[in-house]
Design a protein around this motif. Sequence first.
Motif, PDB file in Angstrom:
ATOM      1  N   ALA A   1      -7.770  -4.362  12.986  1.00 33.81           N
ATOM      2  CA  ALA A   1      -7.737  -4.410  14.444  1.00 33.81           C
ATOM      3  C   ALA A   1      -6.828  -5.537  14.934  1.00 33.81           C
ATOM      4  O   ALA A   1      -6.105  -5.386  15.921  1.00 33.81           O
ATOM      5  N   GLU A   2      -6.845  -6.658  14.195  1.00 33.70           N
ATOM      6  CA  GLU A   2      -6.005  -7.797  14.578  1.00 33.70           C
ATOM      7  C   GLU A   2      -4.546  -7.574  14.206  1.00 33.70           C
ATOM      8  O   GLU A   2      -3.641  -8.052  14.896  1.00 33.70           O
ATOM      9  N   HIS A   3      -4.320  -6.824  13.112  1.00 32.77           N
ATOM     10  CA  HIS A   3      -2.963  -6.585  12.620  1.00 32.77           C
ATOM     11  C   HIS A   3      -2.773  -5.073  12.398  1.00 32.77           C
ATOM     12  O   HIS A   3      -2.854  -4.602  11.262  1.00 32.77           O
ATOM     13  N   PRO A   4      -2.538  -4.314  13.438  1.00 33.52           N
ATOM     14  CA  PRO A   4      -2.428  -2.850  13.302  1.00 33.52           C
ATOM     15  C   PRO A   4      -1.341  -2.399  12.328  1.00 33.52           C
ATOM     16  O   PRO A   4      -1.438  -1.308  11.766  1.00 33.52           O
ATOM     17  N   HIS A   5      -0.333  -3.257  12.095  1.00 34.50           N
ATOM     18  CA  HIS A   5       0.744  -2.869  11.180  1.00 34.50           C
ATOM     19  C   HIS A   5       0.293  -2.880   9.720  1.00 34.50           C
ATOM     20  O   HIS A   5       1.060  -2.498   8.827  1.00 34.50           O
ATOM     21  N   PHE A   6      -0.951  -3.278   9.456  1.00 34.78           N
ATOM     22  CA  PHE A   6      -1.513  -3.166   8.105  1.00 34.78           C
ATOM     23  C   PHE A   6      -2.002  -1.745   7.808  1.00 34.78           C
ATOM     24  O   PHE A   6      -2.647  -1.522   6.785  1.00 34.78           O
ATOM     25  N   ASP A   7      -1.716  -0.791   8.677  1.00 35.82           N
ATOM     26  CA  ASP A   7      -2.333   0.531   8.572  1.00 35.82           C
ATOM     27  C   ASP A   7      -1.990   1.275   7.288  1.00 35.82           C
ATOM     28  O   ASP A   7      -2.725   2.184   6.886  1.00 35.82           O
ATOM     29  N   ASP A   8      -0.905   0.905   6.620  1.00 37.37           N
ATOM     30  CA  ASP A   8      -0.551   1.560   5.360  1.00 37.37           C
ATOM     31  C   ASP A   8      -1.296   0.987   4.159  1.00 37.37           C
ATOM     32  O   ASP A   8      -1.359   1.628   3.104  1.00 37.37           O
ATOM     33  N   GLU A   9      -1.844  -0.230   4.298  1.00 35.21           N
ATOM     34  CA  GLU A   9      -2.449  -0.900   3.151  1.00 35.21           C
ATOM     35  C   GLU A   9      -3.586  -0.099   2.515  1.00 35.21           C
ATOM     36  O   GLU A   9      -3.706  -0.069   1.286  1.00 35.21           O
ATOM     37  N   PRO A  10      -4.451   0.572   3.288  1.00 38.15           N
ATOM     38  CA  PRO A  10      -5.517   1.349   2.642  1.00 38.15           C
ATOM     39  C   PRO A  10      -5.042   2.644   1.997  1.00 38.15           C
ATOM     40  O   PRO A  10      -5.786   3.265   1.239  1.00 38.15           O
ATOM     41  N   ARG A  11      -3.800   3.074   2.277  1.00 37.99           N
ATOM     42  CA  ARG A  11      -3.330   4.362   1.779  1.00 37.99           C
ATOM     43  C   ARG A  11      -2.908   4.293   0.312  1.00 37.99           C
ATOM     44  O   ARG A  11      -3.229   5.185  -0.482  1.00 37.99           O
ATOM     45  N   VAL A  12      -2.141   3.277  -0.016  1.00 43.09           N
ATOM     46  CA  VAL A  12      -1.687   3.053  -1.394  1.00 43.09           C
ATOM     47  C   VAL A  12      -1.793   1.557  -1.662  1.00 43.09           C
ATOM     48  O   VAL A  12      -1.261   0.772  -0.881  1.00 43.09           O
ATOM     49  N   PRO A  13      -2.477   1.137  -2.719  1.00 43.84           N
ATOM     50  CA  PRO A  13      -2.652  -0.303  -2.940  1.00 43.84           C
ATOM     51  C   PRO A  13      -1.325  -1.019  -3.123  1.00 43.84           C
ATOM     52  O   PRO A  13      -0.477  -0.612  -3.917  1.00 43.84           O
ATOM     53  N   ASN A  14      -1.169  -2.083  -2.363  1.00 43.73           N
ATOM     54  CA  ASN A  14       0.048  -2.880  -2.422  1.00 43.73           C
ATOM     55  C   ASN A  14      -0.100  -4.039  -3.402  1.00 43.73           C
ATOM     56  O   ASN A  14       0.892  -4.519  -3.942  1.00 43.73           O
ATOM     57  N   PHE A  15      -1.346  -4.457  -3.629  1.00 44.31           N
ATOM     58  CA  PHE A  15      -1.622  -5.610  -4.483  1.00 44.31           C
ATOM     59  C   PHE A  15      -2.775  -5.299  -5.427  1.00 44.31           C
ATOM     60  O   PHE A  15      -3.553  -4.365  -5.206  1.00 44.31           O
ATOM     61  N   ILE A  16      -2.881  -6.110  -6.476  1.00 46.26           N
ATOM     62  CA  ILE A  16      -3.990  -6.002  -7.415  1.00 46.26           C
ATOM     63  C   ILE A  16      -4.415  -7.416  -7.799  1.00 46.26           C
ATOM     64  O   ILE A  16      -3.571  -8.323  -7.922  1.00 46.26           O
TER      65      ILE A  16
END
Length: 244
Positions: free
Chosen positions: A221-236
Amino acid sequence: MELEERLRTQWTEAVQDWIETDQTVRSGFLDTWMLDALGDVSGKSVIDIGCGEGRFSRLLSELDATVTGVDLTEALIEQARSVGSKRETYLVGDAEDLEGIADESFDLAVSYIVLVDLLDYRRSIREAYRVLRPGGKFVVCNVHPMRTASKSIVGWIRDSSGKLFYPVDNYTEEGEREFLWWGGPFINMHRTISSYVSAFLDVGFVLEALQEPIPSEEQLAEHPHFDDEPRVPNFIIYVLKKPT
């Protein structure tokens, strides 16, 4: 060795670009996962291996940890020293060879998106194991191998309707991956998850957790541009322990 030299020098040329880069992805959600993995750092001695300009080291020192940051790029260490506190010590050193740092010196070790930049990642893991006290914890965050696999890093595949998927190709073929960053060529090293886990176990670490961090609903909600992060993991994140 040309590849090794390039990995060691590319950051020297990118220092100012990195210092000026927006770190919202880290501060906006990834730091939360790293701090949760580390647990209470108050009163603990921490080594931040590949500390860069010291951003995360400073965060740890604000939580009452005593931090030693090590990085090969002198200009980044100079920046870290210029803004660091008395609880922070910064050394020019190699993540693959922590020369001058005694065995079993630290309670906690951190590698925050560093292994992807190293040629001899196994050596760096061995060094982390060496400088940790028995019972110490090693928290490793890396770019997710799903994101580093493709040899032509084109990002999201799109059509007229928008984003469709993130391509994963050449996953089992390990090695360098060149991409454009700050208008010039940059290299990351791709390895499979199993290669990293094997390296951790081979040196003696116990794998306590493996996490694929995504932002919380509040962070989204604070950073809407994070919307892709739940789709494909960017980090481990790998949470490891040195046996007692």
